[in-house]
Design a protein around this motif. Structure first.
Motif, PDB file in Angstrom:
ATOM      1  N   VAL A 150       0.620  -1.162  -0.206  1.00  0.00           N
ATOM      2  CA  VAL A 150       0.018  -0.202  -0.073  1.00  0.00           C
ATOM      3  C   VAL A 150       0.925   1.321   0.092  1.00  0.00           C
ATOM      4  N   ALA A 151       0.662   2.051  -0.845  1.00  0.00           N
ATOM      5  CA  ALA A 151       1.420   3.435  -1.056  1.00  0.00           C
ATOM      6  C   ALA A 151       0.377   4.588  -1.051  1.00  0.00           C
ATOM      7  N   VAL A 152       0.445   5.577  -0.144  1.00  0.00           N
ATOM      8  CA  VAL A 152      -0.326   6.514  -0.098  1.00  0.00           C
ATOM      9  C   VAL A 152       0.289   7.626  -0.605  1.00  0.00           C
ATOM     10  N   LEU A 153      -0.070   8.400  -1.812  1.00  0.00           N
ATOM     11  CA  LEU A 153       0.500   9.526  -2.377  1.00  0.00           C
ATOM     12  C   LEU A 153      -0.291  10.606  -1.954  1.00  0.00           C
ATOM     13  N   LYS A 154       0.451  11.474  -1.454  1.00  0.00           N
ATOM     14  CA  LYS A 154      -0.258  12.860  -0.992  1.00  0.00           C
ATOM     15  C   LYS A 154      -0.290  13.620  -2.369  1.00  0.00           C
ATOM     16  N   VAL A 155      -1.317  13.942  -2.789  1.00  0.00           N
ATOM     17  CA  VAL A 155      -1.449  14.764  -4.115  1.00  0.00           C
ATOM     18  C   VAL A 155      -2.133  15.818  -3.869  1.00  0.00           C
ATOM     19  N   ALA A 156      -1.658  16.846  -4.900  1.00  0.00           N
ATOM     20  CA  ALA A 156      -2.497  18.194  -4.983  1.00  0.00           C
ATOM     21  C   ALA A 156      -3.949  18.318  -5.089  1.00  0.00           C
ATOM     22  N   PRO A 157      -4.711  18.962  -4.652  1.00  0.00           N
ATOM     23  CA  PRO A 157      -6.227  18.878  -4.441  1.00  0.00           C
ATOM     24  C   PRO A 157      -6.852  19.344  -5.638  1.00  0.00           C
ATOM     25  N   GLU A 158      -5.964  20.082  -6.531  1.00  0.00           N
ATOM     26  CA  GLU A 158      -6.676  20.711  -7.715  1.00  0.00           C
ATOM     27  C   GLU A 158      -7.218  19.489  -8.567  1.00  0.00           C
ATOM     28  N   SER A 159      -8.329  19.688  -9.132  1.00  0.00           N
ATOM     29  CA  SER A 159      -8.807  18.868 -10.001  1.00  0.00           C
ATOM     30  C   SER A 159      -8.109  19.110 -11.435  1.00  0.00           C
ATOM     31  N   GLU A 160      -8.087  17.988 -12.204  1.00  0.00           N
ATOM     32  CA  GLU A 160      -7.369  17.930 -13.551  1.00  0.00           C
ATOM     33  C   GLU A 160      -8.310  18.039 -14.601  1.00  0.00           C
ATOM     34  N   PRO A 161      -8.007  18.094 -15.925  1.00  0.00           N
ATOM     35  CA  PRO A 161      -9.058  18.245 -16.952  1.00  0.00           C
ATOM     36  C   PRO A 161      -9.950  17.037 -17.280  1.00  0.00           C
ATOM     37  N   GLY A 162     -11.205  16.991 -17.343  1.00  0.00           N
ATOM     38  CA  GLY A 162     -11.744  15.875 -17.510  1.00  0.00           C
ATOM     39  C   GLY A 162     -11.197  14.751 -18.501  1.00  0.00           C
ATOM     40  N   SER A 163     -11.475  13.787 -18.099  1.00  0.00           N
ATOM     41  CA  SER A 163     -11.114  12.460 -19.124  1.00  0.00           C
ATOM     42  C   SER A 163     -11.774  11.289 -18.582  1.00  0.00           C
ATOM     43  N   LEU A 164     -12.786  11.166 -19.202  1.00  0.00           N
ATOM     44  CA  LEU A 164     -13.690  10.245 -18.767  1.00  0.00           C
ATOM     45  C   LEU A 164     -13.833   8.701 -19.691  1.00  0.00           C
ATOM     46  N   PRO A 165     -13.447   7.693 -18.940  1.00  0.00           N
ATOM     47  CA  PRO A 165     -13.343   6.397 -19.564  1.00  0.00           C
ATOM     48  C   PRO A 165     -14.784   5.894 -19.760  1.00  0.00           C
TER      49      PRO A 165
END
Lengths: 191, 174
Positions: free
Chosen positions: A155-170
């Protein structure tokens, strides 16, 4: 703070026969943005389902790496599943939690990880063999190595920035996602 | 007559199951013990029943068949996760031991026991009820066939009359 898109792109780059389960919300979008693959199973709902889905897949395919990519909200909802993963201890299962300390799809409300909860410690307390929290680029390189090749469960918990990224919908169609996964991963053509 | 509990085990084996996910229940205890002892089965103890719904979706993605063993109270824990099975048409067989009905002594079991079948049907499951030992094996076999061939959710409700009501001690006279 790490960039989630960049981290996931590196995690899944040149992935070989890795199988991926993506948790609902932005982790799905991150995996899709890294390059769609029929061996990605995207959860568009079923919150709390990513870790146990990955566990069942890892037990069914013990010779292949199974990568769960999910968020802190989803992981908190299935916190008990860390104990199930710890008890079953599949060596081929890795769980990458993109922890932005937010419920990103619902207005950015803070999760408990912004208020003292530590998902890596929770996983370790559940009996998961190798756990870590990742904050820097240098740590990220080691974490990607462990997630991809280290003896699991990881298990790795990556502390990532809270900003949303551009939409990329599967794709969202469930039976399609299931059939294409089984076709690509198993060579099974479901009717 | 053969024990109906062994009939379930044989039906599970005949269906090709390799993952047995469970939250323990007294009514399933023999089945759980036999699953743990069987080298071809992976018996996975869960912290909550909804984990099992997701676990078995993952199993199916990996080419493995499974079964979920739970008590009627645990059906309530599964409701949103059943959307995974339903939306993606994952085959899922749930073997539910009923509480809160025949001879029940614990009033806290009544709310879920009384509504288990209704909840499951609202979630898209097809329910098969069993109250007689001679029906159990055939019903479980039918549930597997239905789920696997039609990519859907089948639940077998094993009645409390069949299992035998749980008795802790003689209830105090009211």
């Amino acid at each position: 703070m790490l960039n989630r898109r960049d981290a996931v792109r590196r995690l899944l780059d040149d992935r070989g026969d890795m199988l991926v389960v993506a948790g609902l919300g932005q982790p799905c979008f991150d995996c899709f943005a890294a390059g769609d693959d029929p061996r990605n199973f995207y959860l568009w709902g079923a919150m709390g389902g990513a870790v146990p889905t990955g566990l069942g897949l890892a037990l069914a395919q013990p010779d292949r790496r199974v990568m769960v990519v999910t968020g802190d909200g989803d992981a908190l909802m299935s916190a008990g599943a860390f104990a199930t993963v710890g008890a079953e201890a599949p060596e081929n299962l890795a769980i990458c939690i993109l922890d932005n300390e937010r419920y990103g799809e619902t207005g950015g409300q803070v999760t408990h990880t912004a208020r003292g909860a530590d998902l890596a410690l929770m996983a370790a307390a559940g009996g998961v063999r190798d756990t870590r929290t990742v904050r820097t680029e240098a740590e990220l390189a080691d974490a990607i190595g462990a997630l991809r090749n280290g003896a699991g469960p990881q298990v790795a918990v990556l502390k990532v920035a809270p900003e949303s990224e551009p939409g990329s919908l599967p794709p969202q169609d469930g039976p399609h996602l299931k059939r294409r996964f089984r076709s690509a991963a198993l060579g099974v053509e479901d009717k | 007559m053969d024990d109906w509990r062994d009939g379930i085990f044989e039906a599970i084996k005949a269906a090709g199951v390799t993952q047995v996910a469970y939250v323990p229940d007294a009514g399933h205890s023999r089945l759980i013990e036999r699953s743990i002892e069987d080298n071809d089965l992976r018996a996975v103890s869960l912290t909550t029943e909804e984990e099992g719904v997701a676990l078995l979706a993952g199993a199916w993605l990996g080419g493995a068949k499974g079964v979920l063993l739970l008590q009627s109270s645990g059906v309530g824990n599964c409701i949103n996760m059943l959307s995974l099975a339903r939306t993606c048409a994952f085959p899922l067989v749930m073997l539910v031991t009923m509480r809160g009905e025949w001879g029940e002594f614990n009033s806290w079991q009544k709310p879920m026991g009384a509504t288990t079948q209704g909840h499951l049907e609202l979630c898209g499951a097809t329910c098969y009820r069993c109250d007689r030992a001679e029906d159990v094996r055939e019903t479980v076999e039918s549930a597997f066939r239905f789920a696997h061939y039609t990519n859907s959710i089948a639940a077998v409700l094993l009645g409390q009359r069949l299992i035998g009501a749980k008795v802790f001690e003689e209830p105090a006279a009211c």
